[in-house]
Enzyme design. Structure first.
Site, PDB file in Angstrom:
ATOM      1  N   ASN A 140      62.882  38.481 -90.392  1.00 13.08           N
ATOM      2  CA  ASN A 140      62.757  38.397 -92.161  1.00 13.08           C
ATOM      3  C   ASN A 140      61.055  37.878 -91.843  1.00 13.08           C
ATOM      4  O   ASN A 140      61.033  38.035 -92.440  1.00 13.08           O
ATOM      5  CB  ASN A 140      63.566  37.531 -92.136  1.00 13.08           C
ATOM      6  N   SER A 186      54.749  25.901 -91.852  1.00 13.71           N
ATOM      7  CA  SER A 186      55.659  25.077 -92.293  1.00 13.71           C
ATOM      8  C   SER A 186      55.939  23.805 -91.015  1.00 13.71           C
ATOM      9  O   SER A 186      55.127  23.298 -89.849  1.00 13.71           O
ATOM     10  CB  SER A 186      57.223  25.714 -91.993  1.00 13.71           C
ATOM     11  N   TYR A 237      62.894  28.632 -86.342  1.00 14.58           N
ATOM     12  CA  TYR A 237      62.319  28.835 -87.553  1.00 14.58           C
ATOM     13  C   TYR A 237      61.007  27.997 -87.847  1.00 14.58           C
ATOM     14  O   TYR A 237      60.288  29.031 -87.894  1.00 14.58           O
ATOM     15  CB  TYR A 237      63.153  27.683 -88.561  1.00 14.58           C
ATOM     16  N   LYS A 242      57.331  31.022 -87.648  1.00 15.73           N
ATOM     17  CA  LYS A 242      56.157  30.226 -88.895  1.00 15.73           C
ATOM     18  C   LYS A 242      54.865  29.849 -87.854  1.00 15.73           C
ATOM     19  O   LYS A 242      53.351  30.266 -88.124  1.00 15.73           O
ATOM     20  CB  LYS A 242      56.055  28.582 -89.310  1.00 15.73           C
TER      21      LYS A 242
END
Length: 267
Positions: free
Chosen positions: A90, A115, A152, A156
């Site tokens: 994703n 982020s 995560y 990023k």
């Protein structure tokens, strides 16, 4: 900008903040994997302007970017604890799919929602909690190497690097915004870290507006308000983008209401 702006992940928190703040400034085309709630649609946006698709769907993405002048890419798995298979598909594959389609469609600029998790490992035991306090001088300014705090954050950091590649090899203008702690009401008193990286909805919309309007090549900037407490520098965003945040976590009570201004006694 005469051409529409494609906003991916339009139904999420960041997308809603952007649309609420600058919905009338641009013609929008919205993309989300779920139908966007009617109350989140800007005035003038019809069903024809909303694409329900996954960013890993190459054909759908290519159709969505056709004829737009800029892409604001927010879509992806936002969970800090997201597993590798999800962030790979994703967040990393999805971002590359968006970038490739944007280049092939002749899009001028690409704004990527990065982020704070891309640099979360700078928050070491010997720096915290002091780095969250206004008298501490430690600052990250966007020139430092990524140090992700989770997978995560890895995704990023990968998105930022993909943006650099597509800028260098395809002359695409790319801005990567390392978003802090986006909340409508600022975080509670005991959450020092959240106060230091707070980003108001108003400042979020303004920052992404500047990413769409300013002239730049490739930039990494921090997305926070002008808080008294901060360990992210916003000077690059001010200098290059013309970012002028209006909010400061110190100016609010911990219920999220502005502090009462007390007039000084007359002399």
């Amino acid at each position: 900008m005469d051409e529409p702006v494609l906003l991916t992940g339009a139904g999420g928190r960041v997308g809603r903040a952007i649309l609420t703040g600058i919905d009338e400034a641009y013609d929008w085309r919205l993309l989300d994997r779920e139908p966007v709630a009617a109350d989140a649609l800007p005035d003038g946006v019809s069903d024809h302007d909303v694409v329900v698709a996954d960013v890993t769907d190459d054909a759908a993405v290519r159709e969505a970017v056709e004829g737009v002048g800029a892409v604001v890419h927010l879509a992806g798995d936002p969970r800090p604890n997201a597993p590798w298979d999800s962030v790979l598909s994703n967040n990393i594959d999805g971002t590359q799919t968006m970038l490739e389609a944007a280049v092939d469609a002749g899009v001028d600029r690409f704004v990527f929602a990065s982020s704070n998790h891309a640099v979360g490992a700078y928050e070491t035991d010997d720096r915290t909690p002091h780095m969250y306090r206004k008298d501490d001088e430690f600052r990250l300014n966007g020139s430092e190497l990524p140090r992700p705090s989770n997978l995560y954050g890895v995704s990023k950091a990968a998105g930022e690097t993909l943006g650099r590649y597509y800028h260098d090899h395809h002359d695409l203008s790319v801005a990567c915004v390392r978003i802090g702690n986006l909340t409508k009401d600022h975080p509670p008193k005991e959450y020092e870290r959240g106060q230091a990286m707070w980003l108001s909805h108003r400042d979020c919309a303004h920052l992404f507006d500047r990413c769409l309007a300013a002239d730049y090549d490739y930039e990494i900037v921090y997305g926070i308000s002008d808080n008294d407490r901060k360990y992210y520098s916003i000077e690059r965003a001010r200098e290059v983008l013309g970012y002028e945040p209006e909010d400061n976590s110190a100016e609010y009570t911990f219920s999220g209401e502005p502090k009462e201004q007390v007039e000084p006694d007359s002399a």
